[in-house]
Design an enzyme around this catalytic site. Structure first.
Site, PDB file in Angstrom:
ATOM      1  N   HIS A 140       3.691  -0.790  -5.901  1.00  0.00           N
ATOM      2  CA  HIS A 140       5.073  -1.227  -5.674  1.00  0.00           C
ATOM      3  C   HIS A 140       5.171  -1.785  -4.269  1.00  0.00           C
ATOM      4  O   HIS A 140       4.442  -1.369  -3.367  1.00  0.00           O
ATOM      5  CB  HIS A 140       6.057  -0.073  -5.849  1.00  0.00           C
ATOM      6  CG  HIS A 140       6.022   0.550  -7.207  1.00  0.00           C
ATOM      7  ND1 HIS A 140       6.739   0.067  -8.277  1.00  0.00           N
ATOM      8  CD2 HIS A 140       5.331   1.617  -7.674  1.00  0.00           C
ATOM      9  CE1 HIS A 140       6.505   0.808  -9.341  1.00  0.00           C
ATOM     10  NE2 HIS A 140       5.653   1.750  -9.003  1.00  0.00           N
ATOM     11  N   ARG A 205     -16.554   6.547   1.173  1.00  0.00           N
ATOM     12  CA  ARG A 205     -17.489   5.738   1.946  1.00  0.00           C
ATOM     13  C   ARG A 205     -18.859   5.857   1.292  1.00  0.00           C
ATOM     14  O   ARG A 205     -19.070   6.694   0.401  1.00  0.00           O
ATOM     15  CB  ARG A 205     -17.553   6.237   3.393  1.00  0.00           C
ATOM     16  CG  ARG A 205     -17.947   7.695   3.525  1.00  0.00           C
ATOM     17  CD  ARG A 205     -17.845   8.208   4.950  1.00  0.00           C
ATOM     18  NE  ARG A 205     -18.164   9.617   5.055  1.00  0.00           N
ATOM     19  CZ  ARG A 205     -19.397  10.097   5.201  1.00  0.00           C
ATOM     20  NH1 ARG A 205     -20.431   9.246   5.265  1.00  0.00           N
ATOM     21  NH2 ARG A 205     -19.626  11.393   5.290  1.00  0.00           N
TER      22      ARG A 205
END
Length: 242
Positions: A140, A205
């Site tokens: 949004h 990561r």
């Protein structure tokens, strides 16, 4: 918040000419509530439909049947019934639309997965998902006036061949995970990751780079009969050895 800028007549005409589904694919503000309600109905029918009755000679490719059950997935993903036979999904499954999900080959998802496919989700061949994997294309605007008007936007997610997604991983678009990857349980993934790596963390990561695969493992390979590194059994064996 940026100042109000009125769209030109040509821009408004081009926008109005698009279907809501076309707007969604292009990442434009859209409203597709009716399609979402249809998908919810199909998910509910799939989740609640009984499996095929157990018998000793039951074949693996029959397990997620009968055809009346698989047809709900075929309708949800807008795929032929025969194609859906190679897509194994444990209930419950929840999606936004279904038709924005691409399966490039065999696919398995464990219990309780959620795919908010307001943009395209692409699963590579032999993708495996553990329980509770959530993929969110939907987003949004940070500008409240768009949210008040009930508009949505979305970013795509792409997952490469032979990638395993661990339990309760959350993937947020835009994201692209390469082939032959493993994503550690509980990770939050966003962005691009290369082939042949282990991914983990919040935010995720690269934890480790992997050698490319050389082909299916030989059934006589010793790796199949010893515990994985880090398991309790492996630690016990190490203590005995040393």
């Amino acid at each position: 918040m940026p100042p109000f800028e009125e769209a030109s007549a040509d821009e408004l005409a081009a926008f109005a000419a698009l279907s809501e589904r076309e707007k969604m694919v292009q990442g434009l503000a859209q409203d597709l509530m009716r399609d979402r309600l249809k998908a919810r109905d199909l998910c509910q029918k799939y989740n609640n439909h009984p499996f095929i009755d157990w018998r000793e000679d039951l074949q693996l490719n029959e397990f997620y049947g009968p055809d009346s059950r698989l047809q709900h997935l075929a309708d949800l993903f807008e795929l032929p019934l025969e194609r859906v036979r190679s897509i194994a999904i444990e209930p419950p499954l929840y999606v936004d639309y279904g038709y924005n999900i691409e399966f490039k080959g065999d696919f398995y998802a464990n219990f309780g997965c959620v795919f908010l496919d307001c943009a395209k989700i692409s699963f590579g061949e032999r993708t495996i998902l553990a329980p509770g994997v959530h993929i969110y294309c939907a987003t949004h605007s940070v500008h409240v006036d768009e949210r008040v008007a009930a508009y949505e936007r979305a970013y795509p997610v792409e997952i490469g061949d032979d990638t395993w997604i661990g339990g309760h991983v959350t993937i947020v678009g835009p994201a692209k995970i390469g082939k032959n990857c493993t994503v550690a349980a509980g990770s939050m993934v966003k962005g691009d990751f290369p082939d042949n790596c282990v991914i983990g963390g919040v935010p995720a990561r690269i934890l480790k780079h992997l050698d490319p695969p050389t082909g299916p493992i030989n059934p006589k390979d010793k790796r199949l009969v010893v515990p994985l590194p880090g398991s309790k059994s492996a630690a016990k064996n190490d203590r005995v050895k040393f």
